[in-house]
Design an enzyme around this catalytic site. Structure first.
Site, PDB file in Angstrom:
ATOM      1  N   CYS A 114      17.939 -43.332 -19.224  1.00  0.00           N
ATOM      2  CA  CYS A 114      18.482 -43.194 -20.587  1.00  0.00           C
ATOM      3  C   CYS A 114      17.460 -42.649 -21.574  1.00  0.00           C
ATOM      4  O   CYS A 114      17.826 -42.188 -22.652  1.00  0.00           O
ATOM      5  CB  CYS A 114      19.022 -44.528 -21.079  1.00  0.00           C
ATOM      6  SG  CYS A 114      20.373 -45.125 -20.074  1.00  0.00           S
ATOM      7  N   HIS A 251      19.853 -43.636 -28.915  1.00  0.00           N
ATOM      8  CA  HIS A 251      20.582 -43.701 -27.642  1.00  0.00           C
ATOM      9  C   HIS A 251      21.688 -44.733 -27.812  1.00  0.00           C
ATOM     10  O   HIS A 251      21.462 -45.824 -28.339  1.00  0.00           O
ATOM     11  CB  HIS A 251      19.613 -44.117 -26.530  1.00  0.00           C
ATOM     12  CG  HIS A 251      20.307 -44.519 -25.264  1.00  0.00           C
ATOM     13  ND1 HIS A 251      21.258 -43.725 -24.667  1.00  0.00           N
ATOM     14  CD2 HIS A 251      20.201 -45.634 -24.494  1.00  0.00           C
ATOM     15  CE1 HIS A 251      21.698 -44.338 -23.578  1.00  0.00           C
ATOM     16  NE2 HIS A 251      21.089 -45.493 -23.455  1.00  0.00           N
ATOM     17  N   ASN A 281      28.113 -45.283 -23.048  1.00  0.00           N
ATOM     18  CA  ASN A 281      26.701 -44.968 -22.804  1.00  0.00           C
ATOM     19  C   ASN A 281      26.632 -43.783 -21.836  1.00  0.00           C
ATOM     20  O   ASN A 281      26.994 -43.917 -20.668  1.00  0.00           O
ATOM     21  CB  ASN A 281      26.023 -46.218 -22.222  1.00  0.00           C
ATOM     22  CG  ASN A 281      24.551 -46.005 -21.911  1.00  0.00           C
ATOM     23  OD1 ASN A 281      24.068 -44.872 -21.882  1.00  0.00           O
ATOM     24  ND2 ASN A 281      23.849 -47.090 -21.654  1.00  0.00           N
TER      25      ASN A 281
HETATM   26  O1  UT7 Z   1      21.221 -47.619 -21.551  1.00  0.00           O
HETATM   27  C1  UT7 Z   1      20.283 -48.343 -20.827  1.00  0.00           C
HETATM   28  C2  UT7 Z   1      19.970 -49.622 -21.470  1.00  0.00           C
HETATM   29  N1  UT7 Z   1      21.085 -50.535 -21.334  1.00  0.00           N
HETATM   30  C3  UT7 Z   1      21.285 -51.428 -22.265  1.00  0.00           C
HETATM   31  O2  UT7 Z   1      20.572 -51.413 -23.261  1.00  0.00           O
HETATM   32  C4  UT7 Z   1      22.330 -52.469 -22.043  1.00  0.00           C
HETATM   33  C5  UT7 Z   1      21.829 -53.771 -22.576  1.00  0.00           C
HETATM   34  N2  UT7 Z   1      22.744 -54.876 -22.362  1.00  0.00           N
HETATM   35  C6  UT7 Z   1      23.924 -55.007 -23.001  1.00  0.00           C
HETATM   36  O3  UT7 Z   1      24.340 -54.124 -23.719  1.00  0.00           O
HETATM   37  C7  UT7 Z   1      24.677 -56.309 -22.840  1.00  0.00           C
HETATM   38  O4  UT7 Z   1      23.846 -57.244 -22.201  1.00  0.00           O
HETATM   39  C8  UT7 Z   1      26.006 -56.169 -22.050  1.00  0.00           C
HETATM   40  C9  UT7 Z   1      27.037 -55.440 -22.891  1.00  0.00           C
HETATM   41  C10 UT7 Z   1      25.770 -55.431 -20.746  1.00  0.00           C
HETATM   42  C11 UT7 Z   1      26.573 -57.549 -21.736  1.00  0.00           C
HETATM   43  O5  UT7 Z   1      26.756 -58.288 -22.925  1.00  0.00           O
HETATM   44  P1  UT7 Z   1      26.205 -59.783 -23.040  1.00  0.00           P
HETATM   45  O6  UT7 Z   1      26.616 -60.281 -24.355  1.00  0.00           O
HETATM   46  O7  UT7 Z   1      24.737 -59.752 -22.741  1.00  0.00           O
HETATM   47  O8  UT7 Z   1      27.023 -60.513 -21.917  1.00  0.00           O
HETATM   48  P2  UT7 Z   1      26.498 -61.310 -20.639  1.00  0.00           P
HETATM   49  O9  UT7 Z   1      25.982 -60.354 -19.613  1.00  0.00           O
HETATM   50  O10 UT7 Z   1      25.580 -62.389 -21.105  1.00  0.00           O
HETATM   51  O11 UT7 Z   1      27.824 -61.935 -20.109  1.00  0.00           O
HETATM   52  C12 UT7 Z   1      28.576 -62.877 -20.901  1.00  0.00           C
HETATM   53  C13 UT7 Z   1      29.848 -63.241 -20.168  1.00  0.00           C
HETATM   54  C14 UT7 Z   1      29.613 -63.637 -18.709  1.00  0.00           C
HETATM   55  O12 UT7 Z   1      30.499 -64.684 -18.404  1.00  0.00           O
HETATM   56  P3  UT7 Z   1      29.985 -66.207 -18.345  1.00  0.00           P
HETATM   57  O13 UT7 Z   1      28.892 -66.210 -17.315  1.00  0.00           O
HETATM   58  O14 UT7 Z   1      29.470 -66.484 -19.729  1.00  0.00           O
HETATM   59  O15 UT7 Z   1      31.205 -66.947 -17.981  1.00  0.00           O
HETATM   60  C15 UT7 Z   1      30.022 -62.401 -17.951  1.00  0.00           C
HETATM   61  O16 UT7 Z   1      30.497 -62.702 -16.670  1.00  0.00           O
HETATM   62  O17 UT7 Z   1      30.736 -62.136 -20.145  1.00  0.00           O
HETATM   63  C16 UT7 Z   1      31.169 -61.889 -18.803  1.00  0.00           C
HETATM   64  N3  UT7 Z   1      31.405 -60.466 -18.635  1.00  0.00           N
HETATM   65  C17 UT7 Z   1      32.581 -59.881 -18.920  1.00  0.00           C
HETATM   66  N4  UT7 Z   1      33.748 -60.389 -19.365  1.00  0.00           N
HETATM   67  C18 UT7 Z   1      34.755 -59.524 -19.570  1.00  0.00           C
HETATM   68  C19 UT7 Z   1      30.531 -59.505 -18.225  1.00  0.00           C
HETATM   69  N5  UT7 Z   1      31.139 -58.298 -18.242  1.00  0.00           N
HETATM   70  C20 UT7 Z   1      32.409 -58.509 -18.670  1.00  0.00           C
HETATM   71  C21 UT7 Z   1      33.510 -57.669 -18.898  1.00  0.00           C
HETATM   72  N6  UT7 Z   1      34.656 -58.223 -19.350  1.00  0.00           N
HETATM   73  N7  UT7 Z   1      33.464 -56.337 -18.707  1.00  0.00           N
END
Ligand code: UT7
Length: 324
Positions: A114, A251, A281
């Protein structure tokens, strides 16, 4: 002193659009979750047979036309991509041929995931300032959806395809911050975090392309700190303050990261260029896509001071300050 000035921008998005509701039919997710956690509503997806070089070539044609240049004017083609058409030759060589950039030009790909466009700016600016290049076509292009595991809801909802391009030309500047061109760029890496965002395959390991894997929460935590550090570094090096920035062109990984970063640096929300809602993204393509949108919508004009940043797999990250 020699400066690298952006004289034209262009971009291209595949026709096919996938909405959050479309994704909710494939994996256990919802429009509400995706919008509130990421800011994404839809993304473009390359059609079967549509390759990274196809997208890159279209974006480059538009950038050349905006710059008032033809392919014959270009001496360097640099494509930042993680999704090349082939393991080799470089996608840049394919683009050189499709565009009709004459034989003898330098053409190569750059892989910084990225952060590819920021790394590309650093390399292109160095080539120009060293007198090795006069006019560089710098392209960020991706068909990142080809790397997605469509059963993994934590990643497949985040990414999209597209390409953005700029023409960078050598120009004489005074060395002051009022010069047009790239003023300061930093490109950094920390390979010990490579297992937080990677593909589980490659030519020399599995002999396959692999699928994208990410520990999103961990990446998020590192991203906010690293991006802010890099932005401060380029602003300090050039001696500019947050209020001097006309437009922040980041980005587009997550709207929450962008808003948190802008707030940390004291950049007003209305100065943040956002395209993530419509594009997701797009990895190395996201900054030049956002830059081209800013130029075409009149949000970035000649003479404006722009701050660019990115963070991605590797980890790699960086920032660039430039005057349009
Ligand atoms: O471009 C390269 C760099 N990349 C980035 O900068 C990405 C950085 N990370 C992020 O943007 C975020 O961490 C994400 C958008 C990927 C995830 O958001 P988050 O608020 O960090 O969520 P999480 O990974 O902590 O997951 C929270 C919950 C989990 O459920 P439990 O364990 O709390 O029950 C996940 O299983 O959300 C669940 N989850 C989803 N639920 C519905 C994860 N993906 C999904 C989904 N739909 N698509």
């Amino acid at each position: 002193m020699r400066r690298s000035v952006i004289t034209g921008t262009g971009s291209h998005l595949p026709e096919k659009v996938m909405t959050n509701d479309d994704l909710a039919k494939i994996v256990d997710t919802s429009d509400e979750w995706i919008r509130t956690r990421t800011g994404i509503r839809r993304r473009h997806v390359a059609a079967e047979g549509e390759t990274t070089s196809d997208l890159a070539t279209r974006a480059a044609e538009r950038a050349l036309s905006a710059a008032g240049r033809t392919p014959a004017d270009i001496d360097t083609v640099l494509v930042a991509t993680t999704t090349p058409d082939y393991t080799f030759p470089a996608t840049a060589c394919v683009v050189q041929d499709k565009l009709g950039v004459p034989a003898g030009a330098m053409a190569f790909d750059l892989q910084a995931v990225c952060s590819g466009f920021i790394y590309g700016l650093s390399v292109a600016d160095s080539l120009i300032r060293a007198g090795q290049a006069e006019r560089v076509l710098l392209i960020g292009a991706e068909t990142l959806t080809r790397l997605l595991d469509w059963t993994d809801r934590s990643t497949c909802v985040l990414f999209g395809d597209g390409a953005g391009a700029v023409v960078l030309e050598a120009a004489e500047g005074t060395g002051a911050v009022s010069d047009r061109g790239v003023l300061h760029t930093v490109a950094r890496a920390e390979g010990r975090h490579r297992e937080l965002l990677f593909t589980d395959g490659g030519p020399s390991t599995t002999g396959t392309v692999g699928k994208l894997r990410m520990q999103g929460r961990e990446v998020f935590r590192h991203a906010v700190n690293r991006i802010a550090e890099a932005m401060r570094e380029v602003m300090d090096a050039a001696g500019v303050a947050a209020e001097d920035i006309d437009l922040f062109v980041p980005h587009q990984a997550n709207v929450r990261i962008l808003e948190a970063t802008a707030k940390k640096l004291g950049i007003a929300p209305e100065k943040v260029m956002l395209t993530i809602e419509e594009q997701g993204n797009t990895s190395a393509a996201s900054i030049p896509l956002a830059l081209d949108a800013a130029v075409r919508r009149g949000r970035a004009r000649q003479g404006d001071l722009l701050l660019l940043e990115a963070m991605g797999g590797g980890f790699t990250w960086g920032a660039s300050l430039l005057r349009l």
